[in-house]
Structures are given as structure tokens and as C-alpha cells.
Design a protein around this motif. Structure first.
Motif, PDB file in Angstrom:
ATOM      1  N   PHE C  31       0.867  -1.185   0.000  1.00  0.00           N
ATOM      2  CA  PHE C  31       0.000   0.000   0.000  1.00  0.00           C
ATOM      3  C   PHE C  31       0.902   1.234   0.000  1.00  0.00           C
ATOM      4  O   PHE C  31       1.581   1.492   0.986  1.00  0.00           O
ATOM      5  CB  PHE C  31      -0.890  -0.019   1.244  1.00  0.00           C
ATOM      6  CG  PHE C  31      -2.030   0.966   1.197  1.00  0.00           C
ATOM      7  CD1 PHE C  31      -1.804   2.325   1.021  1.00  0.00           C
ATOM      8  CD2 PHE C  31      -3.346   0.535   1.338  1.00  0.00           C
ATOM      9  CE1 PHE C  31      -2.853   3.223   0.987  1.00  0.00           C
ATOM     10  CE2 PHE C  31      -4.407   1.432   1.303  1.00  0.00           C
ATOM     11  CZ  PHE C  31      -4.154   2.772   1.127  1.00  0.00           C
ATOM     12  N   SER C  33       1.291   5.412  -0.679  1.00  0.00           N
ATOM     13  CA  SER C  33       0.571   6.676  -0.830  1.00  0.00           C
ATOM     14  C   SER C  33       1.452   7.705  -1.515  1.00  0.00           C
ATOM     15  O   SER C  33       2.652   7.750  -1.258  1.00  0.00           O
ATOM     16  CB  SER C  33       0.183   7.232   0.535  1.00  0.00           C
ATOM     17  OG  SER C  33      -0.819   6.453   1.108  1.00  0.00           O
ATOM     18  N   LEU C 157      -6.497   4.846  -5.910  1.00  0.00           N
ATOM     19  CA  LEU C 157      -7.481   5.700  -5.242  1.00  0.00           C
ATOM     20  C   LEU C 157      -7.018   7.145  -5.317  1.00  0.00           C
ATOM     21  O   LEU C 157      -5.934   7.487  -4.867  1.00  0.00           O
ATOM     22  CB  LEU C 157      -7.657   5.273  -3.784  1.00  0.00           C
ATOM     23  CG  LEU C 157      -8.134   3.847  -3.567  1.00  0.00           C
ATOM     24  CD1 LEU C 157      -7.030   3.026  -2.923  1.00  0.00           C
ATOM     25  CD2 LEU C 157      -9.380   3.798  -2.723  1.00  0.00           C
ATOM     26  N   ARG C 173     -11.566   5.340   6.081  1.00  0.00           N
ATOM     27  CA  ARG C 173     -10.131   5.107   6.030  1.00  0.00           C
ATOM     28  C   ARG C 173      -9.809   3.724   6.594  1.00  0.00           C
ATOM     29  O   ARG C 173      -9.083   2.939   6.000  1.00  0.00           O
ATOM     30  CB  ARG C 173      -9.450   6.182   6.867  1.00  0.00           C
ATOM     31  CG  ARG C 173      -8.007   6.324   6.650  1.00  0.00           C
ATOM     32  CD  ARG C 173      -7.572   7.636   7.218  1.00  0.00           C
ATOM     33  NE  ARG C 173      -7.300   7.536   8.652  1.00  0.00           N
ATOM     34  CZ  ARG C 173      -7.166   8.608   9.437  1.00  0.00           C
ATOM     35  NH1 ARG C 173      -7.326   9.821   8.950  1.00  0.00           N
ATOM     36  NH2 ARG C 173      -6.887   8.462  10.697  1.00  0.00           N
ATOM     37  N   ILE C 176     -11.034   1.047   4.213  1.00  0.00           N
ATOM     38  CA  ILE C 176     -10.183   0.854   3.031  1.00  0.00           C
ATOM     39  C   ILE C 176      -8.987  -0.024   3.390  1.00  0.00           C
ATOM     40  O   ILE C 176      -8.640  -0.961   2.680  1.00  0.00           O
ATOM     41  CB  ILE C 176      -9.702   2.218   2.483  1.00  0.00           C
ATOM     42  CG1 ILE C 176     -10.866   2.925   1.781  1.00  0.00           C
ATOM     43  CG2 ILE C 176      -8.543   2.036   1.511  1.00  0.00           C
ATOM     44  CD1 ILE C 176     -10.541   4.334   1.328  1.00  0.00           C
ATOM     45  N   ARG C 177      -8.378   0.266   4.534  1.00  0.00           N
ATOM     46  CA  ARG C 177      -7.218  -0.506   4.953  1.00  0.00           C
ATOM     47  C   ARG C 177      -7.606  -1.968   5.218  1.00  0.00           C
ATOM     48  O   ARG C 177      -6.899  -2.885   4.827  1.00  0.00           O
ATOM     49  CB  ARG C 177      -6.619   0.130   6.217  1.00  0.00           C
ATOM     50  CG  ARG C 177      -5.350  -0.527   6.715  1.00  0.00           C
ATOM     51  CD  ARG C 177      -4.241  -0.508   5.684  1.00  0.00           C
ATOM     52  NE  ARG C 177      -2.948  -0.842   6.274  1.00  0.00           N
ATOM     53  CZ  ARG C 177      -1.865  -1.175   5.577  1.00  0.00           C
ATOM     54  NH1 ARG C 177      -1.922  -1.202   4.274  1.00  0.00           N
ATOM     55  NH2 ARG C 177      -0.735  -1.455   6.176  1.00  0.00           N
ATOM     56  N   GLN C 180      -8.187  -3.683   1.894  1.00  0.00           N
ATOM     57  CA  GLN C 180      -6.910  -3.862   1.190  1.00  0.00           C
ATOM     58  C   GLN C 180      -6.140  -5.040   1.769  1.00  0.00           C
ATOM     59  O   GLN C 180      -5.564  -5.838   1.040  1.00  0.00           O
ATOM     60  CB  GLN C 180      -6.092  -2.569   1.287  1.00  0.00           C
ATOM     61  CG  GLN C 180      -4.847  -2.560   0.412  1.00  0.00           C
ATOM     62  CD  GLN C 180      -3.601  -2.977   1.152  1.00  0.00           C
ATOM     63  OE1 GLN C 180      -3.536  -2.873   2.381  1.00  0.00           O
ATOM     64  NE2 GLN C 180      -2.607  -3.460   0.422  1.00  0.00           N
ATOM     65  N   THR C 187      -1.912  -1.419  -3.859  1.00  0.00           N
ATOM     66  CA  THR C 187      -2.728  -0.215  -3.841  1.00  0.00           C
ATOM     67  C   THR C 187      -1.873   1.038  -3.910  1.00  0.00           C
ATOM     68  O   THR C 187      -0.846   1.132  -3.240  1.00  0.00           O
ATOM     69  CB  THR C 187      -3.583  -0.168  -2.553  1.00  0.00           C
ATOM     70  OG1 THR C 187      -4.368  -1.352  -2.482  1.00  0.00           O
ATOM     71  CG2 THR C 187      -4.477   1.039  -2.515  1.00  0.00           C
ATOM     72  N   TYR C 189      -2.417   5.134  -3.425  1.00  0.00           N
ATOM     73  CA  TYR C 189      -3.396   6.021  -2.814  1.00  0.00           C
ATOM     74  C   TYR C 189      -2.870   7.453  -2.897  1.00  0.00           C
ATOM     75  O   TYR C 189      -1.779   7.738  -2.422  1.00  0.00           O
ATOM     76  CB  TYR C 189      -3.550   5.600  -1.357  1.00  0.00           C
ATOM     77  CG  TYR C 189      -4.665   6.261  -0.583  1.00  0.00           C
ATOM     78  CD1 TYR C 189      -5.869   5.603  -0.384  1.00  0.00           C
ATOM     79  CD2 TYR C 189      -4.498   7.519  -0.031  1.00  0.00           C
ATOM     80  CE1 TYR C 189      -6.877   6.191   0.351  1.00  0.00           C
ATOM     81  CE2 TYR C 189      -5.515   8.115   0.701  1.00  0.00           C
ATOM     82  CZ  TYR C 189      -6.700   7.449   0.882  1.00  0.00           C
ATOM     83  OH  TYR C 189      -7.703   8.034   1.610  1.00  0.00           O
ATOM     84  N   THR C 191      -3.253  11.409  -1.879  1.00  0.00           N
ATOM     85  CA  THR C 191      -3.905  12.246  -0.882  1.00  0.00           C
ATOM     86  C   THR C 191      -3.058  13.473  -0.570  1.00  0.00           C
ATOM     87  O   THR C 191      -1.855  13.492  -0.824  1.00  0.00           O
ATOM     88  CB  THR C 191      -4.169  11.462   0.413  1.00  0.00           C
ATOM     89  OG1 THR C 191      -4.823  12.310   1.350  1.00  0.00           O
ATOM     90  CG2 THR C 191      -2.879  10.958   1.024  1.00  0.00           C
ATOM     91  N   GLU C 196      -4.010  10.654   6.657  1.00  0.00           N
ATOM     92  CA  GLU C 196      -4.423   9.512   5.846  1.00  0.00           C
ATOM     93  C   GLU C 196      -3.214   8.727   5.367  1.00  0.00           C
ATOM     94  O   GLU C 196      -3.155   7.502   5.503  1.00  0.00           O
ATOM     95  CB  GLU C 196      -5.208   9.984   4.613  1.00  0.00           C
ATOM     96  CG  GLU C 196      -6.678  10.160   4.850  1.00  0.00           C
ATOM     97  CD  GLU C 196      -7.366  10.782   3.634  1.00  0.00           C
ATOM     98  OE1 GLU C 196      -6.871  10.616   2.505  1.00  0.00           O
ATOM     99  OE2 GLU C 196      -8.398  11.444   3.834  1.00  0.00           O
ATOM    100  N   SER C 201      -0.570   3.683   5.002  1.00  0.00           N
ATOM    101  CA  SER C 201       0.377   3.164   4.015  1.00  0.00           C
ATOM    102  C   SER C 201       1.453   2.270   4.597  1.00  0.00           C
ATOM    103  O   SER C 201       1.822   2.373   5.764  1.00  0.00           O
ATOM    104  CB  SER C 201       1.077   4.341   3.323  1.00  0.00           C
ATOM    105  OG  SER C 201       0.163   5.353   3.078  1.00  0.00           O
TER     106      SER C 201
END
Lengths: 273, 310, 350
Positions: C31, C33, C157, C173, C176-177, C180, C187, C189, C191, C196, C201
Motif C-alpha cells: 500500500f 501513498s 485511489l 479510512r 479501506i485498509r 486492502q 494499492t 493512494y 492524498t 491519511e 500506508s
């Protein structure tokens, strides 16, 4: 590299788009060219502005045109005085009535001009009104009819304009600074609705100036629309030049609205046919 | 993690009630407030409601005796008048469909079709003009274009050897009038449908592509279904627009085409077959058709607004 | 080779450089970000992975396949948009099933998959609703389910929570985690909200003006920012002017008061070095292994769990100290002379 697929697709799309635009532009322009060409052929084998000259030296042209201009002017003034305070008041004090006022202002869509004029004549020729017996009376009736025709457009333009400003806060701010209703109306509401009012006014002007249906039944050949029709029955080339003049007028009014509105599609939907 | 299932229920109550800021203190009980809207309602009563009501009442009344009758409406069912309605409806439908298609494609071209910005601005201005260029001068313009000696007629005859009038075309007939009406119909379509096309979000297209849809699939399954209510609504507006048209048809054909508006016009003038009761019934018939069209229009508009808001 | 790689990616729009020299390897199931202010190129980079933009230079590979110029509808990459982008003419179930439908999946299979997805987002009873009948948070969960229904190779996302209310944002939030991790899906993400990015992440890419500023775990990004931008964008930071810098002794003076620091100074620092300290590192009073500063309280800002004290330590230098609002806190008043201290290892030079 492998890029061509999406860009080729875009080219096809652009080509397709241009195709329709060209088609539409042809539909729009060809009749104008044909009319203009025709209007120049008043003399055999030469191009001449003779037909325009004849129109502009025709006293009836100026008489009917200025008559219609006056009718349009009164219709605009009455529309504004009727619609702006009402729409403002509805938003401020009587929001429950808003659907009702909206409905009423849409009624002219449901009642075609020919039906409207039919009813107007029947109602106002008899007692107690007897408006059709005098010139002043018929003029009043014509102006009222034009206000009705313009109502949907004027109301919508003004209501949209009011929606864009925070009427309640502006009013409360003005009141807290000591302003009365007159001051609020003329110093705050009208200036903030300038764009809406102006585009409503020019739209009314554009539809009313050559309007035929109401004019022919209420005032007859005194108005510009019936005058054009009369010319069309007797004088071929002059009628083409009138069509061009009338087109240029519409163009001028719409161009002005466009300038006020800065490219928004709202607000120039058409009026009487 | 326990929060998750809860949250799905959490918001159900708030849905739908968060529109519009609170309407602060409208105390409509006071008569003074009503005074402010009196001029408007008085005016519309006098000049819209009263004339319409007069026609409505007249349509149900016997002319000589003044008694209630349905005879005037029965009078509508003569071949002459039925054909007037039929021709008017056909011409309105044809020009609504034709104008709708041409106008939609042009609006498509300037919104999502990838044309430069100035084309859009120009088209919208042109449409504003053309949609308002109707009535007597429009008839003149089409006489100069498609009349017997009109430019296009002559052009087709001399250059392509195609004589329109030998082929059965006449400007003063159904199709001629339709072509003429189209001149204000398609610009009206452009003006009404452009905002709807603008309302197509780029994300919808991207989401569809992202999920594997082709351009064709995007248009048939997402864009067109979303646009269908506004397209139908706009076409109904176009329908009403030709349905009530009078001046253009009159000056083009000199009254020799059998349209409802033309028949009503001659009833007002009282020149042929004068029968006021029948005239009233004709007018009421028109209003009924227009009212139905408008009702469908507003229903469709409500649906698309519900979809497109936020 | 990594599952998703972006190599030397750049993107220019006319004369503006949106993304430059972007290199990143993302592992399967990770994940990641992209964090940065608006206009930093994070969304553009995401859109290049989705295929809505073509990179000006560079190569994107996914699962050992070059997808740089592959059309978006062939990538099998799920995307969730900021404004939900649900199709308004379709019900929730139809929205979720759309991707499978255009793939000509048999209806029975679509229905099964839609039900699974609805269960995953806990909206089973909403299948036949239309988007306009749902709240923003519900719509966004449907959008997530729609993107996941096609079993994408990567989930993208794009600021999915920024249109929502604060409370729902936090709930979603977490969800989503959870999703995932349940699916183990790779993923990316995007932002602008550091909270977030840090909370969700495995790794965070901080971006500014089209460049990658720093890549690291949330812990690394917050505690060991390598650039001034990262240090000030992620979390609060005191940046204080110093004098008498002695690199070997690792000391300097701050408004005339001596300060020691422990961090290495081998990183390049600017010509006018400043001392960086997080506000939460301060205490009132002294302690073992801490730098001590003397000053006067200038303002007190009450923030709930935290009280931010601004202390004037002389020469017009103000420091912000965040104190936990515990009952035991002996709160000074404005104008009081106070002693504040911070650990030697908690400050560094920028």
C-alpha cells in the motif's frame, strides 16, 4: 511507439465533430446568403442596394418600426417592474409560494401565442374592459401580451440571478445599516441583477420587435411584424432586404446578451414563432 | 473494524434532507407579505388565466343558447380539423426529431467532440440568434433559398440538373415548412442540450474505461442513458415550439397549409366558416396538447436533475 | 522485478512540467501513498498508471509487462475517483457489475460477484438503490466495490475521502485498509492529507512540484525527514535560526542559549542552517539528556488534547511547544518565565 491507437481515435472523433458543425453552419448560412443575394437583385443584371434604399425611404417602415420599438420598451419596463420585486419577495418572505409562481410563469409555454391573442381579444373587447375600442387601449393590450410572452424567460433569468446572490443576507445587511425597502430594491437588488435584467430585456426586444401573431390581431398594420408581412405580399426584393435587416437586428440583440452573459448557454431560449 | 458495519446504517436517515439551507423565518401569515406579490398575480390572472378561462368556458357553451354542450368538441371530429391536428402533430414531430438530431450532434461536437473552444462560443451565439430568427423574415429567407427561384433550387437545377419542384417538392408544403422550421428548431436544441452534455462528468467516461468499457460501450450504456431524459425533454420542447408556430407558416404558405394555428387564426378573423364555439374548442385542444407535452417535459427534467445534481 | 514499476517517468503539459524524473518500485500487496499539496503531480502520476495520461518519457511496467501506452480499458487496473463517479442511471448492483458486464461475464457469475462485493463493503441491503439515494460515504464505498469487482491487478485511489465529512473520512479510512489487507491487493493512494497517508500506508511518497521529495515508511517520513519540505509538510515543525555552529562538537547557540544535537551532519544542509524540532518533543522543565531553554510564555492555544504554548526565548525567536492536556499538567500563564527542554537526539539541522 504503441501510441497511435488513442490518437487515431481522437482524429476520427474530431473529424466527425467538424462534419456536423459544417452541416449545421451550412444550414444556418445558406439561407442568409441566398436572401442577401436576392435582396441585391432589384434591378436586372446588376447588384444594387436599391431594395434597401426603398425600405429606408418608406415612411411606413420608420413608423411601424418605431411603434414596435415603443411597445417593446414598455413591455420590458413592465416585465422588470413586475418580475423583479415579485421574485425577490418570494425568495425573501414567501418561499412556500415559489413553486406556484414558477408554475404561473411557465403558463405562456402552454398557451401558444395564437391562443393567447384569441383569448385576449375575446375578454378585453367586451365589457367591462373595452380595451379594443381605443388606440391607447389596444396598445395596452399589446404590451400586456408581450409581457406574458416574455414572462418565462424574464422570470427564469431574474430568479437565476437572485439565486446567485444571497438575497437574505444582503437584505439583512442593508437593513442593519438603516436602509428602507426602496433603497434595498434600487440600490442593492436591481444593481446586482444587472446582467439578468439586461439579458432578459434584450431577449424581449429581439422577440417582440418583429412579432407578428399578437400584433396583427390587436393593432394590425401599425406594428413592424405585420408591416413586413404586407411588404412580403407585394414587393419581392424589399422583403428579402427586410429579412436581412431583421436578421441583423436579432444578431445585434443576441450579441449584446452574449457580451453580458459571457458565453453561458442559459437565458437565450426563443420566444414567439 | 467494528465501526464498518455500523457506518452503513449511520447515514441512511440523513439522506435526502440535507438539501437547501434552512429557510429563515418566512412568516407568511402576515397580510402585508401577500401585498408584495399581488401585482404579479393580478397581472397573470388578467392576461393569462382570464383569457384561457374564457376560451375554456366558451368551448363548452352553445353559441346561440349559451347552454352547456359538448357539441363544439364534437365539431373537432371533422376530416378537415382532424387533418389539421394530424398535420400539425406530424410537422412538430418531424422537426423535433430532425432538429433534435442535428442540434444534439452539433452540441456533442462542441462539448465532448474535441473542437476548439471558439467553435463552441460561436455556435452558442449563432444558435441564440437563429433560435430567435423566426416568423415573417424567416419565411422570406426560405423563399429566397428554396422557393421556385430560390438560390438552392436554381443551383440544384442548373449545376446538378435536379429540379426539386419537378420531383414533387414545394416550399409551401409539409416538407418545405419542415425545412423552414428546422432553422429555429436545431439551434433551440443546441441551446437546451449543451448544458446537459456539459453535465457529463469526465470521471464517468474514465470510470467506464477503467472498468474495461470501449468507447461504444461507454456511449450506449452510460452516456446515452444519462442523457436520454434531457434529450427527450428538449425534443418535447421543440415539439411544442413548432406546434404553436403561426407567423412562419402563415407568411410562407399564405394560409394554404392546414395547421391548427392557421385554422384558429382564420376563426379569429372570422372570415371562413365562422363558428366561435369551434374556435374555442380548437384552442382548448391546442392547450391540452401543449400541457401534456410540458408535463412530460417537467417530469423528465426532474428525473435528470435528480441524477445530475451534487 | 517489482510488481509495478515507474521508471524515469515525466509528464509535461505544454510548457508546464507536471511530473519529472519519477522512479518507484511497488511490491505486490503493498500500500503506497502519494502525499503532497495540490499541483504536486501526484494525481497526474496516478492517472498515468491508470492510462488516462501518457507519460512524456519513461516506462511503466505492471507484472513484467510494459503498459506505458496500453489503453485504459485494457489495463485491468481499478480506480476510485474523488467525486465517486458512480453512474447515476444505474443501481448500486448495476454499478458494481458494470465492469464484469462489459467483459461479457455470465449473469449468474456477475450476480455472485456483486453479492460478494456488497458483503465486503457491508451494503448488502442497498443493491437496488440508486446513487442519488445514498450518502457520500456510501457512494464512495460502492465506487470501491465497483473498482474491486473486476479483480484488478492494482487498485488506484484518487483522494477518495476528500469530499466526505471528517467523521466518515476516518471510518472509511479504516475500512479501506481492512479491505486492502483482506484482499492483499497492491494499492496506490493519492492524498494531500498527511494523517491519511501515514495511517494507511506501507510506504509514503512525498511529492512537491512534480518531484519525489522522499520515499519511506510512515515512521521514516515523520521522524527522519530528509528535506525541509517533507519536514514542514508532514507534521508541525519548529525551524529556528542558529549561530556558532560547531559540527564536530555538534553544538550551536539558539537565541544565545547553547544547544547540542546528536544527529549526523553529513547530509547536505543549506547555507543558513536552521535547527528543526517537532513541537511535541518539548517539556516544561528539565530532564536527563535534554537541552534546556529559558523563555517567556507569549500565547497559549487550547486545541483540546493538546495545548500549544508559544515561548519567546529571546532575540525574537518563538518556539511552539505542544503539551499534552493531562490533569497533571501545571499550565503556565501568559507572561510567565518558563523552562522548556527537549532531547538532544530529537533535533536536527536543515
Amino acid at each position: 511507439m504503441k501510441a497511435p491507437a488513442p490518437s487515431a481515435r481522437r482524429h476520427v472523433q474530431t473529424l466527425w465533430s467538424w462534419l456536423w458543425i459544417v452541416l449545421g453552419v451550412l444550414y444556418f448560412v445558406v439561407p442568409l446568403i441566398a436572401t442577401f443575394d436576392f435582396s441585391l437583385r432589384a434591378k436586372k443584371d446588376v447588384l444594387t442596394f436599391l431594395a434597401y434604399g426603398r425600405i429606408f425611404t418608406d415612411a411606413a417602415f420608420w413608423r411601424t418600426f418605431s411603434f414596435s420599438l415603443q411597445m417593446a420598451f414598455f413591455a420590458i419596463v413592465v416585465s422588470i417592474l413586475l418580475v423583479v420585486p415579485t421574485a425577490y419577495w418570494i425568495r425573501l418572505k414567501l418561499p412556500r409560494l415559489r413553486p406556484m409562481v414558477e408554475f404561473v410563469s411557465m403558463l405562456p409555454f402552454v398557451v401558444p401565442a395564437i391562443v393567447l391573442v384569441f383569448g385576449l381579444i375575446r375578454v378585453f373587447s367586451g365589457p367591462p374592459f373595452r380595451l379594443t375600442n381605443t388606440f391607447a387601449g389596444t396598445n395596452v393590450l399589446l404590451v400586456a401580451g408581450y409581457v406574458v410572452l416574455a414572462l418565462p424567460y424574464t422570470y427564469r433569468a431574474v430568479d437565476t440571478g437572485l439565486g446567485a446572490i444571497d438575497v437574505r443576507t444582503l437584505t439583512e445587511a442593508a437593513q442593519s445599516l438603516g436602509a428602507g425597502w426602496g433603497t434595498i430594491m434600487f440600490k442593492i437588488i436591481f444593481p446586482n441583477l444587472r446582467v439578468a435584467i439586461l439579458s432578459g430585456a434584450f431577449l424581449t426586444l429581439a422577440t417582440v420587435i418583429g412579432e407578428y401573431t399578437l400584433a396583427t390581431f390587436i393593432v394590425g398594420n401599425k406594428a413592424f411584424g405585420p408591416y413586413m408581412s404586407l411588404i412580403g405580399q407585394n414587393r419581392t426584393y424589399e422583403s428579402s432586404s427586410l429579412a436581412i435587416i431583421s436578421f441583423l437586428l436579432t444578431w445585434a440583440f443576441m450579441g449584446l446578451i452574449q457580451i453580458f452573459n459571457r458565453g453561458r448557454a442559459e437565458g437565450h431560449l426563443a420566444g414567439a414563432r | 473494524m467494528l465501526l464498518a458495519p455500523m457506518s452503513s446504517r449511520l447515514n441512511t436517515e440523513t439522506v435526502g434532507i440535507k438539501r437547501d439551507a434552512p429557510q429563515a423565518r418566512p412568516d407568511s401569515s402576515r397580510w402585508r407579505n401577500w401585498l408584495g406579490v399581488t401585482p404579479f398575480f393580478l397581472f397573470t390572472f388578467l392576461f393569462i388565466v382570464l383569457p384561457s378561462a374564457y376560451l375554456l368556458v366558451g368551448a363548452f357553451r352553445n353559441n346561440s343558447t349559451g347552454q352547456f354542450t359538448l357539441g363544439n368538441f364534437l365539431g373537432l371530429f371533422t376530416p378537415e380539423i382532424l387533418s389539421a391536428y394530424w398535420v400539425t402533430i406530424r410537422i412538430s414531430a418531424v422537426t423535433a426529431l430532425g432538429g433534435g438530431l442535428l442540434g444534439f450532434m452539433m452540441a456533442y461536437a462542441v462539448t465532448v467532440g474535441g473542437l476548439p473552444r471558439w467553435v463552441r462560443t460561436t455556435l452558442l451565439t449563432f444558435s441564440g440568434v437563429a433560435a430567435n430568427f423566426a416568423g415573417v423574415p424567416l419565411a422570406f429567407a426560405f423563399i429566397a433559398t428554396l422557393g421556385r427561384t430560390g438560390m438552392v433550387t436554381v443551383f440544384l437545377k442548373t449545376i446538378l440538373g435536379l429540379d426539386l419542384y419537378d420531383q414533387g417538392f414545394s416550399l409551401y408544403s409539409f416538407w418545405g415548412l419542415s425545412f423552414t422550421y428546422l432553422y429555429f428548431q436545431f439551434p433551440l436544441m443546441v441551446l437546451t442540450i449543451t448544458p446537459a452534455l456539459d453535465g457529463l462528468k469526465r470521471e464517468w467516461r474514465e470510470a467506464a474505461e477503467n472498468l474495461g468499457a470501449s468507447t461504444f460501450q461507454y456511449w450506449t450504456r452510460v452516456a446515452l442513458p444519462i442523457l436520454m431524459p434531457p434529450i427527450l425533454g428538449a425534443m418535447i420542447l421543440l415539439f411544442g415550439n413548432s406546434f404553436g408556430a403561426y407567423a412562419t407558416a402563415l407568411s410562407l404558405t399564405g394560409g394554404f397549409i392546414n395547421l391548427v394555428t392557421i385554422v384558429i387564426g382564420s376563426q379569429i378573423k372570422g372570415d371562413i366558416l365562422y363558428n366561435p364555439g369551434l374556435g374555442y374548442a380548437l384552442a382548448v385542444g391546442m392547450v391540452v396538447v401543449m400541457a401534456m407535452a410540458m408535463m412530460i417535459y417537467f417530469a423528465l427534467r426532474r428525473r435528470s436533475e435528480r441524477w445530475l445534481r451534487q | 522485478m517489482s510488481f509495478l514499476t515507474l521508471a524515469n517517468i515525466s509528464k509535461t503539459f505544454g510548457a508546464t512540467v507536471a511530473v519529472a524524473d519519477f522512479n518507484l518500485n511497488i511490491e505486490k500487496g503493498e500500500f503506497v501513498s502519494f502525499l503532497g499539496p495540490s499541483g504536486c503531480g501526484k494525481t497526474t502520476t496516478l492517472r498515468m498508471i491508470a492510462g488516462f495520461e501518457m507519460p512524456s518519457t519513461g516506462i511503466i511496467t505492471l507484472d513484467d509487462m510494459d503498459i506505458t501506452y496500453q489503453p485504459p480499458n485494457q489495463r485491468n487496473v481499478g480506480m476510485v475517483f474523488q467525486a465517486y463517479a458512480l453512474f447515476p442511471n444505474m443501481t448500486v448492483a448495476q454499478n458494481i457489475g458494470f465492469g464484469l458486464q462489459v467483459r461479457k461475464t455470465p449473469p449468474a457469475e456477475i450476480q455472485k460477484r456483486v453479492e460478494e462485493m456488497l458483503a465486503l463493503i457491508h451494503l448488502e441491503e442497498f443493491a437496488s438503490r440508486y446513487p442519488y439515494q445514498m450518502s457520500g460515504g456510501q457512494q464512495q464505498r460502492v465506487a470501491l466495490a465497483r473498482a474491486l469487482a473486476i479483480q484488478p491487478r492494482v487498485l488506484l485511489l484518487d483522494e477518495p475521502l476528500s469530499a466526505l465529512d471528517a467523521k466518515i473520512r476516518v471510518e472509511l479510512r479504516l475500512e479501506i485498509r481492512r479491505i486492502q489487507q483482506t484482499l492483499g491487493i497492491t494499492t496506490v493512494y493519492v492524498t494531500h492529507d498527511q494523517e491519511e497517508a501515514l495511517s494507511l500506508s506501507d510506504r509514503v511518497v512525498v511529492m512537491s512540484r512534480g518531484h519525489m521529495e522522499q520515499v519511506g515508511t510512515p515512521y521514516e517520513i515523520y521522524n527522519y525527514p530528509t528535506t525541509e519540505f517533507v519536514a514542514s509538510f508532514v507534521g508541525q515543525l519548529n525551524l529556528l535560526p542558529i549561530a556558532n555552529l560547531d559540527r564536530t562538537a555538534r553544538s550551536c547557540t539558539l537565541a544565545g542559549q547553547p544547544v547540542h544535537f546528536e544527529h549526523s551532519t553529513d547530509r547536505p544542509i543549506s547555507d543558513t542552517p536552521r535547527l528543526a524540532i517537532r513541537p511535541e518533543e518539548f517539556w516544561l522543565g528539565d530532564g536527563q539528556g535534554r537541552n534546556l531553554l529559558r523563555g517567556r510564555v507569549e500565547t497559549l492555544i487550547f486545541l483540546g488534547a493538546i495545548i500549544r504554548v508559544r515561548v519567546d526565548i529571546g532575540d525574537g525567536v518563538l518556539i511552539s511547544a505542544d503539551l499534552f492536556n493531562a490533569r497533571s499538567l501545571n499550565l503556565p500563564r501568559v507572561g510567565d518565565e518558563v523552562l522548556v527542554s527537549f532531547p538532544v537526539h530529537a533535533c536536527w539541522l536543515i
